[in-house]
Design a protein around this motif. Structure first.
Motif, short mmCIF file in Angstrom:
data_model
loop_
_atom_site.label_atom_id
_atom_site.label_comp_id
_atom_site.label_asym_id
_atom_site.label_seq_id
_atom_site.Cartn_x
_atom_site.Cartn_y
_atom_site.Cartn_z
N UNK A 27 48.25 8.57 56.49
CA UNK A 27 49.25 7.61 56.74
C UNK A 27 50.67 7.93 56.15
N UNK A 28 50.47 8.61 54.83
CA UNK A 28 51.58 8.79 53.99
C UNK A 28 52.55 9.91 54.79
N UNK A 29 51.94 11.02 55.15
CA UNK A 29 52.70 11.83 55.98
C UNK A 29 52.97 11.49 57.24
N UNK A 30 52.24 10.76 57.85
CA UNK A 30 52.45 10.24 59.27
C UNK A 30 53.73 9.67 59.31
N UNK A 31 54.39 8.84 58.24
CA UNK A 31 55.75 8.29 58.08
C UNK A 31 56.73 9.23 58.36
N UNK B 15 45.91 22.05 66.46
CA UNK B 15 45.62 22.98 65.34
C UNK B 15 45.17 22.68 64.08
N UNK B 16 45.63 21.56 63.72
CA UNK B 16 45.21 21.12 62.44
C UNK B 16 43.91 20.44 62.49
N UNK B 17 43.29 19.97 63.65
CA UNK B 17 41.96 19.38 63.52
C UNK B 17 41.14 20.69 63.62
N UNK B 18 41.59 21.86 64.15
CA UNK B 18 40.46 22.80 64.17
C UNK B 18 40.49 23.60 62.79
N UNK B 19 41.45 23.14 61.93
CA UNK B 19 41.34 23.71 60.57
C UNK B 19 40.45 22.84 59.47
N UNK B 20 39.86 21.85 60.18
CA UNK B 20 39.00 20.79 59.25
C UNK B 20 37.61 21.63 59.02
N UNK B 21 37.40 22.32 60.11
CA UNK B 21 35.87 23.22 60.14
C UNK B 21 35.71 24.04 59.24
N UNK B 22 37.15 24.65 58.44
CA UNK B 22 36.96 25.74 57.54
C UNK B 22 37.12 25.01 56.06
N UNK C 26 41.45 21.43 49.53
CA UNK C 26 41.68 22.09 50.79
C UNK C 26 41.89 20.73 51.84
N UNK C 27 40.89 19.74 51.74
CA UNK C 27 41.12 18.73 52.44
C UNK C 27 42.24 17.98 52.42
N UNK D 80 49.16 17.89 56.48
CA UNK D 80 49.58 18.44 57.78
C UNK D 80 49.23 17.54 58.99
N UNK D 81 47.92 17.18 59.08
CA UNK D 81 47.45 16.55 60.33
C UNK D 81 48.11 15.10 60.34
N UNK D 82 48.57 14.44 59.26
CA UNK D 82 49.35 13.07 59.57
C UNK D 82 50.66 13.52 59.94
N UNK D 83 51.30 14.63 59.37
CA UNK D 83 52.76 14.76 59.56
C UNK D 83 52.79 15.40 60.97
#
Length: 389
Positions: A45-49, A77-84, A90-91, A97-100
């Motif tokens: 939510x923070x980066x989403x702003x 692209x960001x969602x695909x990075x969660x699996x790594x 890292x999370x 980046x996901x929120x941004x």
């Protein structure tokens, strides 16, 4: 065209709602401390702003369609990075980046929807869009929880990423490139944002968005604690939140949505805020399950009045050149409300009863101040009319 845009709104919000039940356990499984888990959850939510505000400027410069497509591909692209991800640090970085990047989606989707709306029917249009938001609020958490428990948490991220890529491809071919050419000189972004904030009706819309999501943040934090304290199963927290969502969807989608274009948006807005405040007061004293469900129906009714009225107010007081930035700021205030609401109640370590009353008081005070503002505005208009007779 409009149904397809509503599907875009639905998928944009499912991205956020599907992660509500899984992110805290995911962070905990990586060894994060309770405090760090809170930071990880709130980082989105923070980066989403910031994503909302950046998107607002780009929408007005390049068009809603281009920003929407960029948002879908970058978020996927960001969602695909969660699996790594293998560490809590890292999370945290991925959540930022996901929120941004996901901050690009909702302002772009609502700008495209608003620009397709008919003059004088924006209230109904925004109410119908609320159906998509409400549906995502109901099925998103259920989808995330069920898929993570029955299969694997990575499948949640993969599935939503694939959905976003597919909808982005469809959007490329379906959405029109009908953005009006900008004929006036574009102001620097900060100047435009300041001028938007200085517009009284837009400022009221933004504060309404903040107040709504502040209450929502308190509710999301406190309601599960209240249900637990009454010795009901955790599943009832989800059922209660679904009750509020279903109530809102019914009002959004049924002929009742005509009221949003029949009455003044500010009047419906103030009524919605007062009803939400009343629902929170009643929740603070609720001690039985039926009473809790009644409170959530009342809360959903207030939400259904407030959300379309503040979005329609924004559309009415902007044009296609400033609407993107205005929606960007609007959803930045949305994100800020959630962050402040949940964080403040957590920091103060208040009981659920006190938390609900605190949120209700903020809503009542703001409603009272709005009543004074519009009363004085009407008096000034009457005096001006009398002096010109």
């Amino acid at each position: 065209m409009k149904p397809f845009i509503l599907i875009i709104v639905l998928i944009s919000f499912i991205d956020m709602f599907s992660q509500l039940p899984i992110m805290s356990p995911f962070a905990k499984s990586l060894g994060a401390s309770p405090a760090f888990i809170g930071l990880i959850v709130g980082m989105y939510s923070f980066s989403n702003m910031f994503g909302n505000i950046i998107a607002g400027y780009w929408i007005d410069k390049y068009g809603g369609k281009k920003v929407l497509l960029a948002g879908f591909f970058l978020t996927a692209s960001m969602l695909s990075l969660y699996i790594f991800v293998s560490t809590a640090e890292q999370l945290m970085a991925i959540r930022f980046l996901h929120g941004l990047f996901s901050g690009f989606l909702v302002p772009a989707a609502f700008t495209v929807l608003a620009n397709r709306g008919k003059e004088g029917k924006q209230g109904k249009s925004m109410a119908v869009s609320g159906v998509a938001v409400g549906i995502s609020a109901i099925i998103g958490p259920a989808f995330g929880g069920i898929v993570a428990s029955k299969y694997d948490i990575n499948w949640v991220f993969i599935t939503i990423a694939v959905m976003m890529i597919l909808i982005a491809i469809c959007s490329f071919f379906i959405l029109p490139n009908n953005n009006k050419a900008i004929t006036r000189k574009m102001e620097p972004p900060i100047f435009t944002l300041v001028s938007i904030l200085k517009t009284p009706m837009l400022a009221i819309s933004f504060i309404g968005a903040f107040s709504l999501m502040f209450a929502q943040g308190v509710l999301a934090y406190m309601l599960p604690l209240q249900v637990e304290s009454l010795n009901y199963g955790t599943q009832y927290s989800g059922m209660l939140l679904s009750t509020f969502g279903i109530t809102a969807i019914l009002i959004f989608g049924l002929p009742t949505n005509r009221i949003f274009d029949k009455y003044k948006h500010q009047s419906i807005m103030m009524l919605g805020m007062a009803i939400i405040g009343l629902a929170l007061i009643l929740l603070s004293n609720a001690s039985t399950l039926p009473y809790l469900f009644i409170c959530m129906v009342l809360y959903g009714f207030g939400f259904a009045l407030l959300f379309p009225s503040i979005t329609a107010m924004l559309v009415e007081h902007t044009d296609e050149i400033t609407r993107g930035k205005a929606f960007g700021l609007f959803y930045a205030f949305f994100s800020l409300g959630v962050v402040v609401g949940s964080s403040l109640t957590g920091l103060l370590a208040v009981s659920f009863s006190t938390g609900f009353i605190m949120a209700a008081c903020i809503l009542f005070v703001y409603t009272f101040l709005l009543l004074l503002y519009f009363r004085r505005k009407k008096d000034r208009q009457n005096k001006w009319s009398d002096s010109n007779e």
